[in-house]
Motif scaffolding. Structure first.
Motif, PDB file in Angstrom:
ATOM      1  N   ALA A   1       9.421   0.514  -2.120  1.00 55.03           N
ATOM      2  CA  ALA A   1       9.354   1.643  -1.192  1.00 55.03           C
ATOM      3  C   ALA A   1       8.013   1.685  -0.470  1.00 55.03           C
ATOM      4  O   ALA A   1       7.946   1.949   0.736  1.00 55.03           O
ATOM      5  N   LEU A   2       6.944   1.411  -1.189  1.00 56.83           N
ATOM      6  CA  LEU A   2       5.620   1.407  -0.568  1.00 56.83           C
ATOM      7  C   LEU A   2       5.467   0.242   0.407  1.00 56.83           C
ATOM      8  O   LEU A   2       4.902   0.398   1.498  1.00 56.83           O
ATOM      9  N   LYS A   3       5.971  -0.916   0.023  1.00 54.55           N
ATOM     10  CA  LYS A   3       5.882  -2.081   0.908  1.00 54.55           C
ATOM     11  C   LYS A   3       6.648  -1.851   2.203  1.00 54.55           C
ATOM     12  O   LYS A   3       6.275  -2.363   3.262  1.00 54.55           O
ATOM     13  N   ALA A   4       7.727  -1.078   2.119  1.00 54.08           N
ATOM     14  CA  ALA A   4       8.502  -0.761   3.320  1.00 54.08           C
ATOM     15  C   ALA A   4       7.678   0.030   4.330  1.00 54.08           C
ATOM     16  O   ALA A   4       7.993   0.041   5.525  1.00 54.08           O
ATOM     17  N   LYS A   5       6.629   0.680   3.844  1.00 53.23           N
ATOM     18  CA  LYS A   5       5.727   1.443   4.722  1.00 53.23           C
ATOM     19  C   LYS A   5       4.381   0.750   4.885  1.00 53.23           C
ATOM     20  O   LYS A   5       3.432   1.330   5.437  1.00 53.23           O
ATOM     21  N   GLY A   6       4.262  -0.480   4.383  1.00 55.65           N
ATOM     22  CA  GLY A   6       3.040  -1.250   4.567  1.00 55.65           C
ATOM     23  C   GLY A   6       1.942  -0.965   3.566  1.00 55.65           C
ATOM     24  O   GLY A   6       0.776  -1.286   3.817  1.00 55.65           O
ATOM     25  N   HIS A   7       2.315  -0.395   2.408  1.00 51.79           N
ATOM     26  CA  HIS A   7       1.321  -0.033   1.400  1.00 51.79           C
ATOM     27  C   HIS A   7       1.557  -0.801   0.098  1.00 51.79           C
ATOM     28  O   HIS A   7       2.609  -1.410  -0.103  1.00 51.79           O
ATOM     29  N   ASP A   8       0.570  -0.741  -0.779  1.00 55.22           N
ATOM     30  CA  ASP A   8       0.633  -1.449  -2.062  1.00 55.22           C
ATOM     31  C   ASP A   8       0.605  -0.470  -3.220  1.00 55.22           C
ATOM     32  O   ASP A   8       0.228   0.694  -3.073  1.00 55.22           O
ATOM     33  N   LEU A   9       0.980  -0.975  -4.389  1.00 56.91           N
ATOM     34  CA  LEU A   9       1.008  -0.179  -5.612  1.00 56.91           C
ATOM     35  C   LEU A   9       0.091  -0.798  -6.654  1.00 56.91           C
ATOM     36  O   LEU A   9       0.089  -2.010  -6.851  1.00 56.91           O
ATOM     37  N   HIS A  10      -0.678   0.053  -7.329  1.00 46.76           N
ATOM     38  CA  HIS A  10      -1.455  -0.373  -8.496  1.00 46.76           C
ATOM     39  C   HIS A  10      -1.117   0.572  -9.640  1.00 46.76           C
ATOM     40  O   HIS A  10      -1.221   1.794  -9.498  1.00 46.76           O
ATOM     41  N   VAL A  11      -0.710   0.002 -10.772  1.00 44.09           N
ATOM     42  CA  VAL A  11      -0.327   0.798 -11.942  1.00 44.09           C
ATOM     43  C   VAL A  11      -1.188   0.415 -13.135  1.00 44.09           C
ATOM     44  O   VAL A  11      -1.382  -0.769 -13.415  1.00 44.09           O
ATOM     45  N   ASP A  12      -1.686   1.415 -13.841  1.00 38.44           N
ATOM     46  CA  ASP A  12      -2.351   1.211 -15.130  1.00 38.44           C
ATOM     47  C   ASP A  12      -1.487   1.860 -16.200  1.00 38.44           C
ATOM     48  O   ASP A  12      -0.939   2.950 -16.003  1.00 38.44           O
ATOM     49  N   TYR A  13      -1.392   1.171 -17.352  1.00 38.14           N
ATOM     50  CA  TYR A  13      -0.470   1.597 -18.410  1.00 38.14           C
ATOM     51  C   TYR A  13      -1.236   2.146 -19.608  1.00 38.14           C
ATOM     52  O   TYR A  13      -2.215   1.545 -20.064  1.00 38.14           O
ATOM     53  N   TYR A  14      -0.758   3.283 -20.110  1.00 30.11           N
ATOM     54  CA  TYR A  14      -1.383   3.957 -21.247  1.00 30.11           C
ATOM     55  C   TYR A  14      -0.291   4.499 -22.174  1.00 30.11           C
ATOM     56  O   TYR A  14       0.877   4.570 -21.787  1.00 30.11           O
ATOM     57  N   PRO A  15      -0.650   4.914 -23.397  1.00 31.14           N
ATOM     58  CA  PRO A  15       0.289   5.716 -24.186  1.00 31.14           C
ATOM     59  C   PRO A  15       0.671   6.965 -23.391  1.00 31.14           C
ATOM     60  O   PRO A  15      -0.122   7.449 -22.568  1.00 31.14           O
ATOM     61  N   TRP A  16       1.869   7.503 -23.619  1.00 32.18           N
ATOM     62  CA  TRP A  16       2.418   8.538 -22.748  1.00 32.18           C
ATOM     63  C   TRP A  16       1.508   9.754 -22.590  1.00 32.18           C
ATOM     64  O   TRP A  16       1.273  10.220 -21.460  1.00 32.18           O
TER      65      TRP A  16
ATOM     66  N   ARG B   1      -1.632  10.002 -22.832  1.00 30.85           N
ATOM     67  CA  ARG B   1      -2.798   9.643 -22.039  1.00 30.85           C
ATOM     68  C   ARG B   1      -2.410   9.360 -20.589  1.00 30.85           C
ATOM     69  O   ARG B   1      -3.210   9.591 -19.674  1.00 30.85           O
ATOM     70  N   THR B   2      -1.197   8.867 -20.375  1.00 31.41           N
ATOM     71  CA  THR B   2      -0.705   8.636 -19.017  1.00 31.41           C
ATOM     72  C   THR B   2      -0.824   9.902 -18.181  1.00 31.41           C
ATOM     73  O   THR B   2      -1.283   9.872 -17.037  1.00 31.41           O
ATOM     74  N   ILE B   3      -0.410  11.020 -18.759  1.00 29.85           N
ATOM     75  CA  ILE B   3      -0.473  12.304 -18.058  1.00 29.85           C
ATOM     76  C   ILE B   3      -1.904  12.807 -17.988  1.00 29.85           C
ATOM     77  O   ILE B   3      -2.363  13.302 -16.950  1.00 29.85           O
ATOM     78  N   ARG B   4      -2.620  12.669 -19.081  1.00 26.57           N
ATOM     79  CA  ARG B   4      -3.996  13.176 -19.146  1.00 26.57           C
ATOM     80  C   ARG B   4      -4.906  12.487 -18.138  1.00 26.57           C
ATOM     81  O   ARG B   4      -5.783  13.122 -17.545  1.00 26.57           O
ATOM     82  N   MET B   5      -4.688  11.193 -17.924  1.00 20.91           N
ATOM     83  CA  MET B   5      -5.538  10.450 -17.002  1.00 20.91           C
ATOM     84  C   MET B   5      -5.400  10.953 -15.567  1.00 20.91           C
ATOM     85  O   MET B   5      -6.346  10.889 -14.778  1.00 20.91           O
ATOM     86  N   VAL B   6      -4.230  11.448 -15.211  1.00 21.72           N
ATOM     87  CA  VAL B   6      -4.007  11.966 -13.860  1.00 21.72           C
ATOM     88  C   VAL B   6      -4.691  13.306 -13.659  1.00 21.72           C
ATOM     89  O   VAL B   6      -5.178  13.615 -12.568  1.00 21.72           O
ATOM     90  N   SER B   7      -4.739  14.116 -14.700  1.00 21.09           N
ATOM     91  CA  SER B   7      -5.270  15.477 -14.581  1.00 21.09           C
ATOM     92  C   SER B   7      -6.794  15.546 -14.626  1.00 21.09           C
ATOM     93  O   SER B   7      -7.374  16.596 -14.352  1.00 21.09           O
TER      94      SER B   7
END
Length: 248
Positions: A54-69, A71-77
């Motif tokens: 979906a991002l490539k369709a708009k000319g953008h890229d994705l970067h994902v970092d993986y954590y325990p669940w 921490r996944t939420i905590r890292m965003v906040s």
């Protein structure tokens, strides 16, 4: 002189156009939740493949970092977070996040021991059983309300894999788990010996939609709009179907 000024203005406009059209990178946090997301999975998992397309369709890229669940939420906040959101998530009422359009569906069910199936027709029938749930996972509204009120007995664990082992050894009557997540784990070498002891209950708890949870900020809203525009240009269901078929 006028020609020089005109050329300079045209150059400025061209530079601005190129700059504005330059692709950006969306930073998201996620967890190892195969086959949907995973650091070791091809393309980062089925859901990650949808988000990236979906991002490539708009000319953008994705970067994902993986954590325990958790921490996944905590890292965003965190105030210094580089992440504009996290995924995949079920919808739930919140003022902290805004949700994208659906990136796929999740058949959420109950894992049970083959010799001791869970018998239920209404969600309240589950109160007679002790169920395994993963810490900080959203389940269904009704089930989560029963858990919060204390009428539904649960044991909280850190991962789906832990729940699979607990059901197989009879430490809980069943566990809440996505059907495809279970199918992935039970075919792994270290768990396949448990396959003959387990089944998914025939009745699903829900078929839930999966989303990106973007931060409820101007930047989060901007990325949600960009992403949703790109998502409308692709076929997420086909991407997921082809991804799952390639894993068989």
């Amino acid at each position: 002189m006028a020609i020089c000024r005109l050329f300079s203005w045209a150059l400025v406009c061209f530079t601005a156009l190129v700059f504005s059209a330059k692709g950006e990178t969306l930073f998201l946090s996620s967890l190892n939740w195969p086959p949907y997301t995973g650091e070791q999975l091809k393309d980062g998992g089925a859901s990650a493949a949808v988000v990236s397309a979906a991002l490539k369709a708009k000319g953008h890229d994705l970067h994902v970092d993986y954590y325990p669940w958790s921490r996944t939420i905590r890292m965003v906040s965190r105030e210094d977070a580089i992440y504009s959101g996290y995924f995949p998530e079920y919808y739930y009422p919140t003022d902290q996040y805004v949700f994208s359009a659906s990136i796929g569906s999740s058949p959420l069910g109950l894992l049970e021991r083959r010799l001791y199936p869970i018998k239920w027709s209404r969600i309240k029938d589950l109160n007679q059983y002790t169920l395994g749930v993963v810490r900080d996972y959203v389940n269904t509204i009704e089930l989560d309300e029963m858990i919060t009120s204390g009428v539904q007995h649960v044991e909280v664990v850190s991962s789906d894999e832990h729940n699979i082992r607990k059901v197989a050894t009879g430490r809980v009557h069943g566990a809440v788990i996505d059907k495809y997540v279970y199918n992935y784990y039970i075919h792994q070498p270290h768990l396949v010996e448990l396959k003959n002891k387990l089944d998914m209950n025939k009745q699903l708890l829900a078929s839930k939609q999966l989303y990106i949870a973007f931060k409820n900020t101007p930047e989060g809203h901007r990325w949600r709009e960009v992403f949703n525009d790109g998502l409308a240009l692709i076929d997420p269901e086909q991407i997921v179907e082809e991804y799952l078929a390639s894993m068989k």
